[in-house]
Scaffold this active site. Sequence first.
Site, PDB file in Angstrom:
ATOM      1  N   HIS A 154      13.759  -5.747  -4.442  1.00  0.00           N
ATOM      2  CA  HIS A 154      14.939  -4.874  -4.528  1.00  0.00           C
ATOM      3  C   HIS A 154      16.123  -5.759  -4.919  1.00  0.00           C
ATOM      4  CE1 HIS A 154      13.045  -1.366  -2.518  1.00  0.00           C
ATOM      5  NE2 HIS A 154      12.410  -2.262  -1.797  1.00  0.00           N
ATOM      6  N   HIS A 160      17.363   0.385   4.012  1.00  0.00           N
ATOM      7  CA  HIS A 160      16.310   1.069   4.774  1.00  0.00           C
ATOM      8  C   HIS A 160      16.735   1.224   6.239  1.00  0.00           C
ATOM      9  CE1 HIS A 160      13.945  -0.280   1.283  1.00  0.00           C
ATOM     10  NE2 HIS A 160      13.178   0.772   1.539  1.00  0.00           N
ATOM     11  N   ARG A 197      17.873  -0.133  -2.001  1.00  0.00           N
ATOM     12  CA  ARG A 197      18.451   0.793  -1.039  1.00  0.00           C
ATOM     13  C   ARG A 197      18.497   0.134   0.324  1.00  0.00           C
ATOM     14  NH1 ARG A 197      13.651   4.136  -2.093  1.00  0.00           N
ATOM     15  NH2 ARG A 197      14.853   6.065  -2.143  1.00  0.00           N
ATOM     16  N   SER A 207      10.579   0.702  -4.743  1.00  0.00           N
ATOM     17  CA  SER A 207       9.578  -0.294  -5.141  1.00  0.00           C
ATOM     18  C   SER A 207       8.781   0.206  -6.346  1.00  0.00           C
ATOM     19  CB  SER A 207       8.594  -0.554  -4.000  1.00  0.00           C
ATOM     20  OG  SER A 207       9.278  -0.893  -2.826  1.00  0.00           O
ATOM     21  N   ASN A 253      -0.441   1.921  -2.646  1.00  0.00           N
ATOM     22  CA  ASN A 253      -1.582   1.528  -1.820  1.00  0.00           C
ATOM     23  C   ASN A 253      -2.148   2.756  -1.116  1.00  0.00           C
ATOM     24  OD1 ASN A 253       1.134   0.905  -0.242  1.00  0.00           O
ATOM     25  ND2 ASN A 253      -0.398   1.480   1.289  1.00  0.00           N
ATOM     26  N   GLU A 297       1.736   1.743   9.030  1.00  0.00           N
ATOM     27  CA  GLU A 297       1.120   2.583  10.057  1.00  0.00           C
ATOM     28  C   GLU A 297      -0.202   1.966  10.542  1.00  0.00           C
ATOM     29  OE1 GLU A 297       1.982   3.738   6.964  1.00  0.00           O
ATOM     30  OE2 GLU A 297       3.915   4.375   7.782  1.00  0.00           O
TER      31      GLU A 297
HETATM   32  I1  8IG Z   1       5.111   0.458  -0.968  1.00  0.00           I
HETATM   33  O1  8IG Z   1       1.472   2.496   3.307  1.00  0.00           O
HETATM   34  C1  8IG Z   1       4.624   1.264   0.797  1.00  0.00           C
HETATM   35  N1  8IG Z   1       5.567   1.635   1.630  1.00  0.00           N
HETATM   36  N2  8IG Z   1       5.142   3.590   5.804  1.00  0.00           N
HETATM   37  N3  8IG Z   1       3.266   3.032   4.543  1.00  0.00           N
HETATM   38  C2  8IG Z   1       4.623   3.088   4.700  1.00  0.00           C
HETATM   39  N4  8IG Z   1       5.466   2.628   3.791  1.00  0.00           N
HETATM   40  C3  8IG Z   1       4.938   2.124   2.674  1.00  0.00           C
HETATM   41  C4  8IG Z   1       3.573   2.041   2.442  1.00  0.00           C
HETATM   42  C5  8IG Z   1       2.693   2.523   3.432  1.00  0.00           C
HETATM   43  N5  8IG Z   1       3.395   1.480   1.236  1.00  0.00           N
END
Ligand code: 8IG
Length: 263
Positions: free
Chosen positions: A63, A85, A83, A32, A226, A184
């Site tokens: 993607h 996941h 990719r 990303s 982020n 999370e």
């Molecule tokens: I872009 O805050 C992205 N991918 N696990 N946590 C997780 N994956 C992510 C995050 C995130 N931001």
Amino acid sequence: MTTPEELAQQAADAIAQRTGNPTHDVAVVLGSGWSGAADAFPVTAEVPYAELPGFSASAVAGHSGALRSVRVGTKNVMFFSGRTHFYEGRGVAAVVHSVRTAAAAGCSVLVLTNGCGGLNPEWAPGTPVLIADHLNLTANTPLVGANFVDLTEVYSRRLRDLARSIDPTLDEGVYAQFIGPQYETPAEVRMAGILGADLVGMSTVLEAIAAKAAGLEVLGMSLVTNAAAGMTGEALHHAEVLQAGKDAGERIAGLLTAILEKL
Ligand code: 8IG
């Protein structure tokens, strides 16, 4: 039964045929926010994943799902744009198929990029960070059998130094892979921090393990799109994550381009 290595060899053969390059030197997995880097170089060929053995089109917005072969100086570089996941449920072999394909195609260097959440408040959205080490929180592995691969230096010190020779301001950190697809909870982010993580994401670690097992030298780079959940009190939105990637696109594309030119 076709083994994962045999399937990767079939994909590598198809890539050789479709690109006209019998071998490639470097592979890059674009996560990303990183896709701009592929546009800086003359394209030799582009092959949709649907036409390569073992690959499937990715379902995630942002993607694209194709392999692009480009020329960087004297080197042939393959870009995996998109990719598989782990959260797609296709199994761990599907997750690392690109990596094994890169090795089968002759690559010696693999660049893994991703977008992720950051635990360091100094990393504003859009900050690129070098991956120095990882935590595998997936309770999984791409390796089967008594394959005791050494992971002392998964993320090549040489390549991290090379990246910093281009941008001395680059920080580095420990990346923890969660399974996802949910982000999370704040408690999980605190847990990851206590365990030693600086970055949380849903990719890269299983790929890096497969890469080391295949003898590839790995450079890992995260784009902090982020603050990890609970760090700011703001909720996380995939659209904002994509926007942060777009906003940082030029800088990180330039960084990745310069690294590839120096390899
Ligand atoms: I872009 O805050 C992205 N991918 N696990 N946590 C997780 N994956 C992510 C995050 C995130 N931001």
